[in-house]
Design a protein around this motif. Structure first.
Motif, short mmCIF file in Angstrom:
data_model
loop_
_atom_site.label_atom_id
_atom_site.label_comp_id
_atom_site.label_asym_id
_atom_site.label_seq_id
_atom_site.Cartn_x
_atom_site.Cartn_y
_atom_site.Cartn_z
N HIS A 78 -28.25 61.17 -34.67
CA HIS A 78 -29.17 62.21 -34.21
C HIS A 78 -28.42 63.22 -33.33
CE1 HIS A 78 -33.22 63.80 -33.81
NE2 HIS A 78 -32.80 64.24 -32.64
N TYR A 129 -27.03 56.44 -34.49
CA TYR A 129 -26.11 57.41 -33.84
C TYR A 129 -25.80 58.55 -34.79
CZ TYR A 129 -25.89 54.23 -29.99
OH TYR A 129 -26.25 53.46 -28.92
N LYS A 164 -30.93 59.87 -21.57
CA LYS A 164 -31.46 59.58 -22.91
C LYS A 164 -32.89 59.15 -22.75
CE LYS A 164 -30.34 54.63 -23.21
NZ LYS A 164 -29.77 53.58 -24.05
N GLU A 189 -34.14 63.37 -25.56
CA GLU A 189 -34.83 63.09 -26.83
C GLU A 189 -36.06 62.19 -26.67
OE1 GLU A 189 -32.00 61.96 -25.71
OE2 GLU A 189 -31.28 60.14 -26.69
N LYS A 238 -14.06 46.53 -26.18
CA LYS A 238 -15.19 47.18 -25.53
C LYS A 238 -15.01 48.70 -25.57
CE LYS A 238 -18.46 48.23 -22.52
NZ LYS A 238 -19.89 48.13 -22.77
N GLU A 281 -28.73 50.72 -22.12
CA GLU A 281 -29.80 50.88 -21.14
C GLU A 281 -31.13 51.04 -21.86
OE1 GLU A 281 -27.38 53.16 -17.60
OE2 GLU A 281 -29.56 53.25 -17.72
N LEU A 298 -24.37 46.10 -23.87
CA LEU A 298 -25.80 46.29 -23.58
C LEU A 298 -26.12 47.78 -23.48
CD1 LEU A 298 -26.13 43.68 -20.67
CD2 LEU A 298 -26.31 43.25 -23.14
C1 UDX Z 1 -23.77 52.58 -24.41
C2 UDX Z 1 -23.43 51.67 -25.59
O1 UDX Z 1 -24.37 51.90 -26.66
C3 UDX Z 1 -23.51 50.21 -25.16
O2 UDX Z 1 -23.16 49.36 -26.24
C4 UDX Z 1 -22.56 49.99 -23.98
O3 UDX Z 1 -22.60 48.64 -23.54
C5 UDX Z 1 -22.93 50.92 -22.85
O4 UDX Z 1 -22.91 52.28 -23.29
P1 UDX Z 1 -25.94 53.45 -23.15
O5 UDX Z 1 -25.00 54.02 -22.14
O6 UDX Z 1 -27.20 52.80 -22.71
O7 UDX Z 1 -25.12 52.34 -24.05
O8 UDX Z 1 -26.29 54.67 -24.09
P2 UDX Z 1 -26.62 54.84 -25.67
O9 UDX Z 1 -27.99 54.36 -25.96
O10 UDX Z 1 -25.49 54.30 -26.47
O11 UDX Z 1 -26.61 56.45 -25.77
C6 UDX Z 1 -25.43 57.12 -25.27
C7 UDX Z 1 -25.64 58.62 -25.37
O12 UDX Z 1 -25.65 59.00 -26.75
C8 UDX Z 1 -26.96 59.11 -24.77
O13 UDX Z 1 -26.72 60.30 -24.02
C9 UDX Z 1 -27.82 59.43 -26.00
O14 UDX Z 1 -28.73 60.51 -25.76
C10 UDX Z 1 -26.76 59.84 -27.00
N1 UDX Z 1 -27.18 59.65 -28.40
C11 UDX Z 1 -27.38 58.39 -28.86
C12 UDX Z 1 -27.32 60.78 -29.22
O15 UDX Z 1 -27.14 61.92 -28.79
N2 UDX Z 1 -27.67 60.59 -30.52
C13 UDX Z 1 -27.89 59.35 -31.05
O16 UDX Z 1 -28.21 59.25 -32.23
C14 UDX Z 1 -27.75 58.21 -30.18
#
Ligand code: UDX
Length: 429
Positions: free
Chosen positions: A252, A250, A319, A381, A205, A144, A142
């Motif tokens: 960016h 992913y 994020k 972002e 995971k 956030e 999941l």
């Molecule tokens: C993550 C996993 O995506 C999810 O599957 C797992 O269960 C929990 O951890 P989350 O912690 O909510 O989810 O964050 P996510 O949306 O994946 O982003 C993680 C980090 O990557 C953030 O700091 C976000 O800013 C960064 N990010 C994401 C980027 O810098 N560039 C991108 O393109 C995408």
């Protein structure tokens, strides 16, 4: 089915809401009374869109007492596994939940471990305190801000445990697997159930999060190199998106990945590898790169801003789309700048105040955060930061530096507004 969820945190409440919405009778056991009372009032302490409403609508019952486990057909372990000082997941809460389950659960109860736990945990529980029950590893994926979507419409369901448990497991998730009769519509196609060993499900995971973090670290390296050699990072990375082996997500670049999962799970995976005597070189490099990504961006600001100067920072959450500041790169940046004698005033659309954070002063608007600032730094972002009236912003700042830590602003529009644009590695016009 009757389901008891141990732990009313992010994973527990999302799982409880979704399973209750699928027609199950769900009770959440939460020992923290403050959190318990908030959930009972329909007041979500996590700020997850739609979650509190769904919990109320689906009549999820919140109780402090684990004895309700005795009535359950399925018990879900969704307690926290925070990292210890060496990055290893602390599974104290998991072991405590296992003791309660062992005491109250009926013999035919299925136990699903949704907490992110080290490889081998479910086997240890199955052969130890939960030997009279069936234990299945069922990690969650999941995100956030998108938890309910990801729970109702998962790309896959990963599970591992005794083969005889698979039938009951799939009965529990029937409506999600078939993608029918769900709030928010139907999915239309079946969700694959990937049944494997418990150890494999536990590692799956970490593998997913470790890979996504590594992908991002590579993306950030390419962005840094593009800025350094005069290429356009968004063009280079955008071209990669068209390769189905890479995919458009992913990609960016920014000042690094944070949150309550990636940093924790990558360190846990590294610790698991170390504990198994395996040298996980690629993961270690991705973690190191992520640290450097932030310190490089901070150093570019420190070099350019007058000593004792002030930085107007845009973004505090880890994020966009959440108010969560846990392991936020923006907070780490503010702390680093403050430790170098700079003052940080910040705005975030979802974060109006931060307790016990002396290194950043939160302001109610973008202009208030940047008024009189020597430089502007974009740290999260949020889409609205990409459409700021830069000319109006320049009229209130004292300095003309714009540090774009999330590659949201085109250098030409920043320069046209009177800013000197600085990217992730401090390069600009
Ligand atoms: C993550 C996993 O995506 C999810 O599957 C797992 O269960 C929990 O951890 P989350 O912690 O909510 O989810 O964050 P996510 O949306 O994946 O982003 C993680 C980090 O990557 C953030 O700091 C976000 O800013 C960064 N990010 C994401 C980027 O810098 N560039 C991108 O393109 C995408």
């Amino acid at each position: 089915m009757r389901v008891s969820v141990v732990g009313a945190g992010y994973v527990g409440t999302s799982s409880a809401a979704v399973l209750a919405a699928c027609g199950h009778d769900v009770t959440c056991v939460e020992q923290n009374d403050t959190r318990l009372q908030r959930w009972r009032r329909g007041d979500d302490p996590l700020g997850e869109p739609g979650l509190a409403e769904l919990l109320v609508r689906s009549k999820v019952n919140f109780v402090p007492d684990p004895r309700s486990i005795a009535l359950a057909d399925v018990v879900i372990v969704a307690v926290g596994t925070p990292p210890d000082d060496r990055g290893r997941p602390d599974i104290t809460q998991v072991d405590a939940a296992a003791v309660e389950i062992a005491e109250y659960a009926r013999d035919d109860t299925l136990v699903l471990v949704r907490s992110t736990v080290p490889v081998g945990t479910c086997d240890r529980l199955q052969n130890g305190p939960l030997r009279r029950l069936r234990v299945v590893s069922n990690p969650e994926f999941l995100r956030e801000g998108r938890a309910l979507h990801d729970a109702f419409f998962p790309d896959r369901i990963v599970a591992g445990g005794p083969p005889e448990a698979q039938g009951v497991f799939e009965e529990l998730y029937r409506r999600i697997i078939e993608g029918r009769d769900l709030p928010g519509g139907a999915r239309g196609e079946r969700v694959p159930v990937l049944w494997m060993s418990a150890r494999s499900a536990e590692l799956a995971k970490y593998a997913a999060n470790g890979f996504l973090a590594t992908k991002l670290s590579f993306v950030n390296e390419i962005a840094n190199l593009a800025f350094t050699v005069g290429a356009d990072a968004s063009s280079v990375l955008g071209s990669m998106a068209f390769d189905p082996r890479i995919g458009p997500q992913y990609l960016h670049p920014g000042l690094g990945w944070g949150g309550s999962c990636f940093p924790k799970d990558t360190r846990a995976l590294e610790a698991i590898a170390d504990g198994a005597g395996y040298d996980f070189v690629v993961l270690r490099a991705a973690i190191e790169q992520n640290t450097r990504q932030l310190t490089r961006f901070a150093a570019a600001i420190e070099l350019a801003v007058p000593s004792r100067g002030r930085v107007g920072m845009l973004g505090l959450a880890f994020k966009a789309g959440t108010a969560d500041v846990r392991a936020s790169p923006a907070i780490a940046l503010a702390r680093r700048l403050s430790s170098r004698g700079l003052t940080v005033t910040a705005f975030d659309p979802a974060v109006s105040a931060i307790a016990d954070e002396p290194d950043v002063q939160v302001r109610p608007t973008v202009v208030d955060a940047c008024d009189g600032a020597d430089a502007v730094a974009i740290a999260t972002e949020w889409p609205e930061f990409a459409t700021i009236d830069l000319r109006a912003l320049r009229r209130v700042t004292r300095g003309d530096l714009l540090f774009d830590g999330r590659c949201l602003i085109s250098p030409s529009s920043a320069v046209a507004a009177g800013f000197r644009y600085r990217s992730l590695v401090g390069f600009g016009d």
